[in-house]
Design a protein around this motif. Structure first.
Motif, short mmCIF file in Angstrom:
data_model
loop_
_atom_site.label_atom_id
_atom_site.label_comp_id
_atom_site.label_asym_id
_atom_site.label_seq_id
_atom_site.Cartn_x
_atom_site.Cartn_y
_atom_site.Cartn_z
N MET A 165 0.84 -1.19 0.00
CA MET A 165 0.00 0.00 0.00
C MET A 165 0.88 1.24 0.00
O MET A 165 1.75 1.39 0.86
N LEU A 166 0.68 2.12 -0.98
CA LEU A 166 1.50 3.30 -1.17
C LEU A 166 0.60 4.53 -1.02
O LEU A 166 -0.24 4.80 -1.87
N ALA A 167 0.77 5.28 0.07
CA ALA A 167 -0.10 6.42 0.37
C ALA A 167 0.66 7.73 0.22
O ALA A 167 1.83 7.83 0.59
N THR A 168 -0.02 8.74 -0.34
CA THR A 168 0.53 10.09 -0.42
C THR A 168 -0.56 11.09 -0.06
O THR A 168 -1.74 10.83 -0.26
N TRP A 169 -0.14 12.24 0.49
CA TRP A 169 -1.09 13.32 0.77
C TRP A 169 -0.34 14.64 0.80
O TRP A 169 0.88 14.68 1.06
N PRO A 170 -1.02 15.75 0.52
CA PRO A 170 -0.37 17.06 0.55
C PRO A 170 0.10 17.40 1.96
O PRO A 170 -0.56 17.08 2.94
N THR A 171 1.25 18.06 2.05
CA THR A 171 1.79 18.43 3.36
C THR A 171 0.82 19.28 4.15
O THR A 171 0.72 19.18 5.38
N GLU A 172 0.05 20.13 3.45
CA GLU A 172 -0.86 21.04 4.17
C GLU A 172 -2.17 20.37 4.57
O GLU A 172 -3.06 21.03 5.14
N ALA A 173 -2.33 19.08 4.31
CA ALA A 173 -3.57 18.39 4.69
C ALA A 173 -3.73 18.39 6.21
O ALA A 173 -2.76 18.50 6.96
N THR A 174 -4.96 18.26 6.66
CA THR A 174 -5.25 18.29 8.09
C THR A 174 -4.55 17.14 8.80
O THR A 174 -4.26 16.09 8.22
#
Length: 205
Positions: A165-174
């Motif tokens: 499982m490879l997850a990414t999210w924006p740094t500014e996400a909550t």
């Protein structure tokens, strides 16, 4: 050699944007009845967030309906399947599931992925560590420049497969997105292996 080529695909997926995927068709398992409207609604919500792939031997239970599931049905020549991509409607977080033949252990997959990512410009990673998904599951965190954070979890599948499982999210996400990603990863599980009936040998009188 096939293992290294499959790991190269993992690095490619993390270091580039994923291609377009077709609209999700959620495979809902029929729910069991309950008493009262509240319990019925909870049962419906639970079953409609459950996705089952019997061919690759896994299920996904999304923690909330904010996670959109898209089927891709991609497969590489080396046998690496990329069956689904999950996207968080609010934060833009994304989780890509890969199913690989068990040519290496989860620890070996994680170590080689870490090595490959560290060779990519702008990537920094932590060292792989055991995680609570299963007895032999491992994972690590990573960052791409200042704009993207993410994590990888690798665990055993069934029938000799490995789930990545490879997850990414924006740094500014909550701040809560990491908990939501963890809950989603915990909901990705191998289906139970088919039981083999053992016939008992008749006793000799």
């Amino acid at each position: 050699m096939g293992a290294m080529r499959m790991l190269g695909w993992g690095v490619l997926l993390l270091s580039t944007a994923c291609g377009a995927s077709r609209t999700a068709v959620t495979k809902a398992e029929p729910g069991t009845g309950g008493s009262g409207m509240v319990s019925d609604e909870a049962a419906v919500a639970s079953t409609t967030r459950r996705y089952v792939d019997e061919d690759l031997g896994f299920e996904i239970i999304r923690p909330t309906a904010e996670w959109q599931l898209d089927e891709t049905n991609e497969r590489t020549p080396e046998g690496l399947a990329i069956p689904v991509i999950l996207r968080h409607r609010v934060t833009g977080a994304q989780v890509v599931l890969q199913v690989a033949p068990g040519v290496a252990t989860p620890v070996q997959f994680a170590e080689r992925l870490t090595q490959g990512l560290r060779q990519q410009p702008g990537f920094t990673t932590t060292d792989p560590q055991p995680i609570a998904l299963s007895d032999n599951a491992v994972g690590f965190d990573f960052q791409v420049g200042e704009g993207v954070r993410g994590k990888v979890a690798v665990r055993e599948g069934n029938s000799g497969r490995v789930l990545m499982m490879l997850a990414t999210w924006p740094t500014e996400a909550t701040a809560g997105i990491t908990e939501s990603v963890d809950a989603l990863m915990a909901g990705v599980r191998p289906l139970p292996e088919p039981s083999v009936a053992v016939r008992s040998t008749p006793r000799t009188p």
